[in-house]
Design a protein around this motif. Structure first.
Motif, PDB file in Angstrom:
ATOM      1  N   THR A   1      -6.055   2.554   4.827  1.00 47.19           N
ATOM      2  CA  THR A   1      -7.375   2.544   5.465  1.00 47.19           C
ATOM      3  C   THR A   1      -7.730   1.102   5.796  1.00 47.19           C
ATOM      4  O   THR A   1      -7.185   0.161   5.195  1.00 47.19           O
ATOM      5  CB  THR A   1      -8.444   3.129   4.528  1.00 47.19           C
TER       6      THR A   1
ATOM      7  N   ILE B   1       0.842  -1.205   0.000  1.00 53.01           N
ATOM      8  CA  ILE B   1       0.000   0.000   0.000  1.00 53.01           C
ATOM      9  C   ILE B   1       0.873   1.250   0.000  1.00 53.01           C
ATOM     10  O   ILE B   1       0.607   2.220  -0.720  1.00 53.01           O
ATOM     11  CB  ILE B   1      -0.944  -0.006   1.216  1.00 53.01           C
ATOM     12  N   SER B   2       1.929   1.223   0.823  1.00 50.75           N
ATOM     13  CA  SER B   2       2.843   2.375   0.908  1.00 50.75           C
ATOM     14  C   SER B   2       3.532   2.609  -0.427  1.00 50.75           C
ATOM     15  O   SER B   2       3.713   3.755  -0.866  1.00 50.75           O
ATOM     16  CB  SER B   2       3.888   2.134   2.009  1.00 50.75           C
TER      17      SER B   2
ATOM     18  N   LEU C   1      -8.912  -0.781   2.641  1.00 49.39           N
ATOM     19  CA  LEU C   1      -7.836  -1.040   1.688  1.00 49.39           C
ATOM     20  C   LEU C   1      -6.867  -2.077   2.240  1.00 49.39           C
ATOM     21  O   LEU C   1      -6.404  -2.963   1.509  1.00 49.39           O
ATOM     22  CB  LEU C   1      -7.093   0.260   1.374  1.00 49.39           C
TER      23      LEU C   1
ATOM     24  N   GLN D   1       2.389   2.030  -3.283  1.00 53.46           N
ATOM     25  CA  GLN D   1       1.429   2.596  -4.233  1.00 53.46           C
ATOM     26  C   GLN D   1       1.095   4.046  -3.895  1.00 53.46           C
ATOM     27  O   GLN D   1       0.379   4.712  -4.651  1.00 53.46           O
ATOM     28  CB  GLN D   1       0.142   1.756  -4.232  1.00 53.46           C
TER      29      GLN D   1
ATOM     30  N   GLU E   1      -0.699   5.162  -1.362  1.00 52.35           N
ATOM     31  CA  GLU E   1      -2.066   5.340  -0.880  1.00 52.35           C
ATOM     32  C   GLU E   1      -2.090   5.339   0.639  1.00 52.35           C
ATOM     33  O   GLU E   1      -1.205   4.778   1.302  1.00 52.35           O
ATOM     34  CB  GLU E   1      -2.966   4.224  -1.416  1.00 52.35           C
TER      35      GLU E   1
END
Length: 269
Positions: free
Chosen positions: A22, A14-15, A25, A17, A19
């Motif tokens: 959450t 996620i990091s 996510l 990307q 974003e």
């Protein structure tokens, strides 16, 4: 690979990307990593478990959508709920009911006794409180009627008298049959036949005044086609037998009288 390692990989992905992490996510990313590395995590089966709890029709539809994450699952539920708007369903139900009633009204005009009874029962069912089971049972009755209806056999019988094409319907078949019946009617000219038959039943050597005979003659003059009824033909046969008997007796009397006259003449000579 264990849960901790999956958690770390999900956060790193996620990091990477760029974003924000959450809960939703993270859940989707974590479960996707678990599937990739073939790690069984009970929480990741939530979507599958909830889909299994749906009504069979909804479950089948959800499985066709190949839902992979919570977002897709929630999107599917939202769409399904919107389609289930009660006003829309009520309007659609009423329209379908009206359509079926119109079809039943049209079908009931067809001259078939079993079809008439079936449409009557269907109409009665639709106009009272009914269940899915009632409707399914009625549908089976319609299927049985369609299966047992001898359309091809009836057309085969008629094909002996008129040429039948695949596109012929009941109206076109009637149009083909009527000319045959009209020709048949012209050929047999029943009124003349009645006159000839009744005259042939009257004795030729004696006067004949029979009330039953006159009644039958009058009846046939009013309804000539009755001459084809077995009961009427039996009556006419009896009158013919009586005519033969009366003429035979009268002939015997005439012969005897002639013989006596000849004998008397001979004696005088």
């Amino acid at each position: 690979m264990n849960i901790s390692e999956l958690t770390k990989r999900a956060i790193q992905k996620i990091s990477k990307q760029g974003e924000a992490i959450t809960p939703l996510l993270f859940f989707d990313t974590f479960c996707r990593e678990a599937r990739i590395h073939k790690v069984s995590v009970e929480d990741c089966e939530l979507i599958k478990n909830y889909i299994e709890k749906l009504d069979p029709e909804f479950r089948k539809e959800a499985q066709r959508h190949n839902i992979r994450n919570i977002r897709e699952f929630l999107s599917y539920l939202t769409s399904s709920l919107n389609r289930l708007n009660q006003n829309h369903l009520a309007k659609r139900h009423n329209s379908l009911l009206s359509l079926v009633n119109k079809i039943i009204d049209a079908v009931s005009l067809i001259d078939n006794r079993e079809l008439e009874h079936l449409t009557g029962r269907t109409n009665a069912l639709l106009n009272r409180s009914h269940t899915a089971e009632n409707l399914d049972e009625m549908a089976r009755e319609w299927s049985r009627f369609a299966f047992e209806y001898k359309r091809d056999k009836n057309r085969e019988k008629l094909s002996k008298f008129v040429p039948i094409e695949p596109q012929d319907d009941l109206d076109s078949l009637i149009d083909k049959i009527i000319p045959l019946l009209e020709r048949e009617k012209d050929l047999r000219d029943t009124t003349k036949l009645v006159d000839l038959v009744m005259k042939s039943a009257v004795p030729s050597l004696v006067s004949f005044d029979d009330r039953e005979f006159k009644n039958l003659q009058k009846e046939l003059q009013e309804e000539p086609d009755k001459i084809y009824q077995p009961e009427t033909q039996e009556k006419i046969d009896r009158f013919h037998d009586r005519r033969i008997e009366l003429d035979r007796r009268e002939e015997e009397i005439a012969i005897n009288e002639a013989k006596q006259a000849i004998d008397s003449f001979v004696d005088e000579v």
